[in-house]
Design an enzyme around this catalytic site. Structure first.
Site, mmCIF file in Angstrom:
data_model
loop_
_atom_site.group_PDB
_atom_site.id
_atom_site.type_symbol
_atom_site.label_atom_id
_atom_site.label_comp_id
_atom_site.label_asym_id
_atom_site.label_seq_id
_atom_site.Cartn_x
_atom_site.Cartn_y
_atom_site.Cartn_z
ATOM 1 C CE LYS A 194 -4.077 -4.361 1.088
ATOM 2 N NZ LYS A 194 -4.795 -3.315 1.862
ATOM 3 C CG ASP A 205 -1.977 -1.120 1.172
ATOM 4 O OD1 ASP A 205 -1.939 -1.929 0.227
ATOM 5 O OD2 ASP A 205 -2.814 -1.198 2.094
ATOM 6 C CB CYS A 208 -2.025 -2.934 5.187
ATOM 7 S SG CYS A 208 -3.738 -2.380 5.009
HETATM 8 C C1 VGL Z 1 -4.714 0.728 5.767
HETATM 9 C C2 VGL Z 1 -6.244 1.705 7.166
HETATM 10 C C3 VGL Z 1 -7.239 1.544 6.238
HETATM 11 C C4 VGL Z 1 -3.293 0.316 5.531
HETATM 12 C C5 VGL Z 1 -5.694 0.553 4.819
HETATM 13 O O1 VGL Z 1 -2.865 0.216 4.356
HETATM 14 O O2 VGL Z 1 -2.567 0.075 6.520
HETATM 15 N N1 VGL Z 1 -4.994 1.298 6.937
HETATM 16 N N2 VGL Z 1 -6.963 0.964 5.060
#
Ligand code: VGL
Ligand code: ZN
Length: 216
Positions: free
Chosen positions: A118, A14, A163
Site C-alpha cells: 500500500k 508493516d 497503520c
Molecule cells: C506508517 C507513517 C508513515 C505506519 C506508515 O506503518 O504506521 N506510519 N507510513
C-alpha cells in the site's frame, strides 16, 4: 484455543526495517536504525512469530502488509522542497525495493499467505490495510477476507497510532470484529499524545485489546 477459529484472520502490519530500531541482520551484523524507527519495535517479533505459527497450524489465514512508497512520495518532507508546497510529514521511508522496505529479518514469512502493498500511488498516502488515505480506494483486502468467510481479525504490527489504528478502524467500519494484540504492537507517538489519542479512538470504535498469552 477458541479465539482462533476458522472465521479468524491474523494481520501483520508493516513489520519493516524502516520502522524498527537497530537489530541483527541475517549475516549477524547490526542494522542501521530505520528511517522512521518506532521505539521497542523489535520486541513484537517473538509474539508475532508465535501467533503466526499457531495460526498456520490451525488453518487461520495470516496476511502481512508492506508500506511501499515510490521515491518522491507525497508523504515525504523531501518531496516538498519549495516553500508554500503542501508539507509531507515523514522522512523518506519504505521506498520500493530498498532494504528499509524489506520485512524485519526475524519475521517468519512462511505462515504468510498474502502480502498487501500500500502507499504505492505517488499522490496518495496510505495507512490502512483496507483503504488508501482517501478512505475509499480499496486494497482488495476486504474482499479477500470476506471471500474466506473471515469475520474476526487479530491485528499486530506497526505503528499503533497510524497503520494499526487506521486498519483496525476500517475493519470495524467494514463489519469485522477487531482485536489488537497489545504486546504485538508499538506506537510512534508523533506528534506527542498521538498514541493515547489512538487508544481512545480505537476503544470508542469497539476495538478490543488482548494479550498474546491469552491466545497462545
Ligand atoms: C506508517 C507513517 C508513515 C505506519 C506508515 O506503518 O504506521 N506510519 N507510513
Ligand atoms: Zn508510509
Amino acid at each position: 484455543m477458541a479465539l482462533l477459529s476458522s472465521d479468524t484472520a491474523l494481520l501483520i502490519i508493516d513489520v519493516q526495517n524502516d520502522f524498527c530500531p537497530p537489530h541483527h541482520d541475517k549475516d549477524g551484523s547490526i542494522s542501521e536504525p530505520g528511517a522512521l524507527a518506532v521505539a521497542d519495535a523489535n520486541e513484537i517479533l517473538s509474539p508475532i512469530n508465535r501467533l503466526s505459527a499457531l495460526c498456520e497450524k490451525q488453518g487461520v489465514p495470516v496476511i502481512a502488509t508492506q508500506d511501499w512508497h515510490p521515491r518522491n512520495h507525497c508523504s515525504f518532507s523531501s518531496t516538498h522542497a519549495a516553500p508554500g508546497e503542501e508539507q509531507g510529514i515523514w522522512p523518506d521511508h519504505c521506498v520500493q525495493g530498498t532494504k528499509g522496505a524489506d520485512f524485519h529479518p526475524e519475521l517468519n514469512l512462511n505462515p504468510i499467505r498474502l502480502i498487501v502493498r500500500k502507499g504505492f500511488r505517488p499522490y496518495l498516502d496510505s495507512y490502512s490495510a483496507f483503504f488508501e488515505n482517501d478512505r475509499c480506494t480499496p486494497t482488495g483486502l476486504e474482499f479477500y477476507l470476506k471471500g474466506l468467510g473471515v469475520s474476526k481479525i487479530l491485528v499486530t504490527g506497526l505503528a499503533t497510532d497510524y497503520c494499526v489504528k487506521y486498519s483496525a478502524l476500517d475493519a470495524r467500519r467494514l463489519g469485522f470484529e477487531v482485536m489488537i494484540v497489545s504486546d504485538a504492537v508499538r506506537g510512534v507517538d508523533y506528534p506527542a499524545g498521538s498514541l493515547h489519542k489512538a487508544l481512545v479512538e480505537l476503544e470508542a470504535a469497539g476495538v478490543s485489546f488482548i494479550d498474546s498469552a491469552k491466545i497462545i
